[in-house]
Design an enzyme around this catalytic site. Sequence first.
Site, PDB file in Angstrom:
ATOM      1  N   ASP A  37       0.815  -1.200   0.024  1.00 50.50           N
ATOM      2  CA  ASP A  37      -0.016  -0.213  -0.039  1.00 50.50           C
ATOM      3  C   ASP A  37       0.946   1.276   0.035  1.00 50.50           C
ATOM      4  OD1 ASP A  37      -1.790   1.934   0.733  1.00 50.50           O
ATOM      5  OD2 ASP A  37      -2.879   1.174   2.081  1.00 50.50           O
ATOM      6  N   TYR A  46     -10.397  14.208  -5.385  1.00 53.78           N
ATOM      7  CA  TYR A  46      -9.329  13.434  -6.175  1.00 53.78           C
ATOM      8  C   TYR A  46      -8.710  14.606  -6.942  1.00 53.78           C
ATOM      9  CZ  TYR A  46      -8.055  10.963 -10.514  1.00 53.78           C
ATOM     10  OH  TYR A  46      -7.540  10.425 -11.598  1.00 53.78           O
ATOM     11  N   LYS A 103      -4.672  15.390  -7.130  1.00 52.23           N
ATOM     12  CA  LYS A 103      -4.021  15.380  -8.372  1.00 52.23           C
ATOM     13  C   LYS A 103      -3.196  16.776  -8.794  1.00 52.23           C
ATOM     14  CE  LYS A 103      -4.667  11.044  -9.497  1.00 52.23           C
ATOM     15  NZ  LYS A 103      -3.567  10.085  -9.883  1.00 52.23           N
ATOM     16  N   SER A 117      -3.577  13.885 -13.458  1.00 60.68           N
ATOM     17  CA  SER A 117      -4.918  13.794 -14.114  1.00 60.68           C
ATOM     18  C   SER A 117      -5.238  15.064 -14.974  1.00 60.68           C
ATOM     19  CB  SER A 117      -6.331  13.577 -13.200  1.00 60.68           C
ATOM     20  OG  SER A 117      -7.374  13.687 -13.741  1.00 60.68           O
TER      21      SER A 117
HETATM   22  P1  NAP Z   1      -6.874   1.171 -12.192  1.00 62.89           P
HETATM   23  O1  NAP Z   1      -7.077   0.463 -13.427  1.00 62.89           O
HETATM   24  O2  NAP Z   1      -8.026   1.495 -11.034  1.00 62.89           O
HETATM   25  O3  NAP Z   1      -5.510   0.596 -11.619  1.00 62.89           O
HETATM   26  C1  NAP Z   1      -4.953   1.402 -10.495  1.00 62.89           C
HETATM   27  C2  NAP Z   1      -3.978   0.377  -9.690  1.00 62.89           C
HETATM   28  O4  NAP Z   1      -3.441   0.950  -8.533  1.00 62.89           O
HETATM   29  C3  NAP Z   1      -4.932  -0.725  -9.422  1.00 62.89           C
HETATM   30  O5  NAP Z   1      -4.017  -1.967  -9.880  1.00 62.89           O
HETATM   31  C4  NAP Z   1      -4.989  -0.794  -7.825  1.00 62.89           C
HETATM   32  O6  NAP Z   1      -5.009  -1.779  -7.356  1.00 62.89           O
HETATM   33  C5  NAP Z   1      -3.622   0.162  -7.565  1.00 62.89           C
HETATM   34  N1  NAP Z   1      -3.703   0.615  -6.346  1.00 62.89           N
HETATM   35  C6  NAP Z   1      -4.791   1.536  -5.820  1.00 62.89           C
HETATM   36  N2  NAP Z   1      -4.519   1.871  -4.479  1.00 62.89           N
HETATM   37  C7  NAP Z   1      -3.302   1.490  -4.231  1.00 62.89           C
HETATM   38  C8  NAP Z   1      -2.527   1.704  -3.159  1.00 62.89           C
HETATM   39  N3  NAP Z   1      -2.845   2.254  -1.997  1.00 62.89           N
HETATM   40  N4  NAP Z   1      -1.118   1.504  -3.203  1.00 62.89           N
HETATM   41  C9  NAP Z   1      -0.729   0.665  -4.337  1.00 62.89           C
HETATM   42  N5  NAP Z   1      -1.479   0.205  -5.178  1.00 62.89           N
HETATM   43  C10 NAP Z   1      -2.757   0.741  -5.342  1.00 62.89           C
HETATM   44  O7  NAP Z   1      -6.635   2.787 -12.623  1.00 62.89           O
HETATM   45  P2  NAP Z   1      -6.086   3.444 -13.684  1.00 62.89           P
HETATM   46  O8  NAP Z   1      -7.380   4.035 -14.909  1.00 62.89           O
HETATM   47  O9  NAP Z   1      -5.120   2.615 -14.638  1.00 62.89           O
HETATM   48  O10 NAP Z   1      -5.507   4.813 -13.132  1.00 62.89           O
HETATM   49  C11 NAP Z   1      -3.991   4.908 -13.071  1.00 62.89           C
HETATM   50  C12 NAP Z   1      -3.758   6.399 -12.923  1.00 62.89           C
HETATM   51  O11 NAP Z   1      -4.175   7.180 -13.633  1.00 62.89           O
HETATM   52  C13 NAP Z   1      -4.324   6.614 -11.409  1.00 62.89           C
HETATM   53  O12 NAP Z   1      -3.633   7.446 -10.487  1.00 62.89           O
HETATM   54  C14 NAP Z   1      -5.677   7.634 -12.032  1.00 62.89           C
HETATM   55  O13 NAP Z   1      -5.975   8.419 -11.065  1.00 62.89           O
HETATM   56  C15 NAP Z   1      -4.679   8.212 -13.328  1.00 62.89           C
HETATM   57  N6  NAP Z   1      -5.895   8.568 -14.257  1.00 62.89           N
HETATM   58  C16 NAP Z   1      -6.608   7.739 -14.759  1.00 62.89           C
HETATM   59  C17 NAP Z   1      -7.403   8.411 -15.957  1.00 62.89           C
HETATM   60  C18 NAP Z   1      -8.422   7.630 -16.647  1.00 62.89           C
HETATM   61  O14 NAP Z   1      -9.072   8.111 -17.524  1.00 62.89           O
HETATM   62  N7  NAP Z   1      -8.276   6.098 -16.584  1.00 62.89           N
HETATM   63  C19 NAP Z   1      -7.609   9.801 -15.992  1.00 62.89           C
HETATM   64  C20 NAP Z   1      -6.902  10.571 -15.156  1.00 62.89           C
HETATM   65  C21 NAP Z   1      -5.948  10.074 -14.330  1.00 62.89           C
HETATM   66  P3  NAP Z   1      -6.285  -2.579  -6.772  1.00 62.89           P
HETATM   67  O15 NAP Z   1      -6.535  -3.480  -7.990  1.00 62.89           O
HETATM   68  O16 NAP Z   1      -6.191  -3.401  -5.658  1.00 62.89           O
HETATM   69  O17 NAP Z   1      -7.473  -1.541  -6.514  1.00 62.89           O
END
Ligand code: NAP
Length: 252
Positions: A62, A155, A159, A142
């Site tokens: 974590d 959130y 960010k 983000s």
């Molecule tokens: P995702 O599919 O939910 O992947 C996030 C990963 O981080 C998951 O494997 C999650 O594990 C892990 N995680 C969560 N909390 C954690 C912690 N405390 N310690 C270690 N690992 C942790 O999300 P994503 O869409 O790929 O997003 C990745 C990043 O991009 C994030 O920072 C998000 O805010 C940013 N982002 C994404 C978007 C988008 O459009 N997708 C847009 C803007 C920003 P679990 O499976 O256990 O939850």
Amino acid sequence: MSERRTAIVTGGGSGIGRSIALRLAEDGFATAVLDLNEDSAGQVAEEARQKGHEAVAFGGVDVSDRAQVNAAVQRVRDTLGGPVLVLVNNAGVTGFDPFLKIADETWDRIMAVNLNGPFYCCQAVVPDMKEAGWGRIVNISSSSAHSGQPYMTHYVASKAGLVGLTKSLALELGPAGVTVNTIPPGFVDTPMLRASEERGLLGGSVDHHAELTPVRRPGRPEDIAAACAFLVSEEAGYITGQVLGVNGGRNT
Ligand code: NAP
């Protein structure tokens, strides 16, 4: 890459982090796939190894817990061979609440993962980078930190904090040969985005938003990974403190 370097990707088990981890392993980095989720981290590391690349999973970590981060970084050094010269702070959690309904616990958890996490991870690896006189840090923020987003005050504040951390740390570490940049993704098709769609939080389907995006498609995790691969490369050494938007033109 002439020299073998160790990289850590947090949240490397899913979505954007998964693609970044696979790409860095493909580019020759000894890659630590660090994630809270043990199973998914293991699967991603295995996928990279199947392709002949070097990757090890560090699951059940974590990033919001400093002791866990420090212990995991030491295990990365011991397992992959330190020092850690590349860090991608990607792990993040989202939230969707009317402002007056945000509970302290919700606010604190989002800050703990999205902002304290990168703070702890940077403090754990920057000594390695300073000693080597070379390092690359990429923070996944983000696009909402620049545009704002209703019902996501917690959130977006976390960010925006990460953007500030990026800019200040870049100025401080520049003389040490360490670059610090941020990629704010916009609308990338990942489990996080699909979960928001399923809960009706996007104000329309993913397809609907793709129609409104200048390049007419949602982002792919590989789009973020490509930008990240460039920022951690040797040739990006004169780029630091920058915000590299990867969003299909949704924000210009
Ligand atoms: P995702 O599919 O939910 O992947 C996030 C990963 O981080 C998951 O494997 C999650 O594990 C892990 N995680 C969560 N909390 C954690 C912690 N405390 N310690 C270690 N690992 C942790 O999300 P994503 O869409 O790929 O997003 C990745 C990043 O991009 C994030 O920072 C998000 O805010 C940013 N982002 C994404 C978007 C988008 O459009 N997708 C847009 C803007 C920003 P679990 O499976 O256990 O939850």
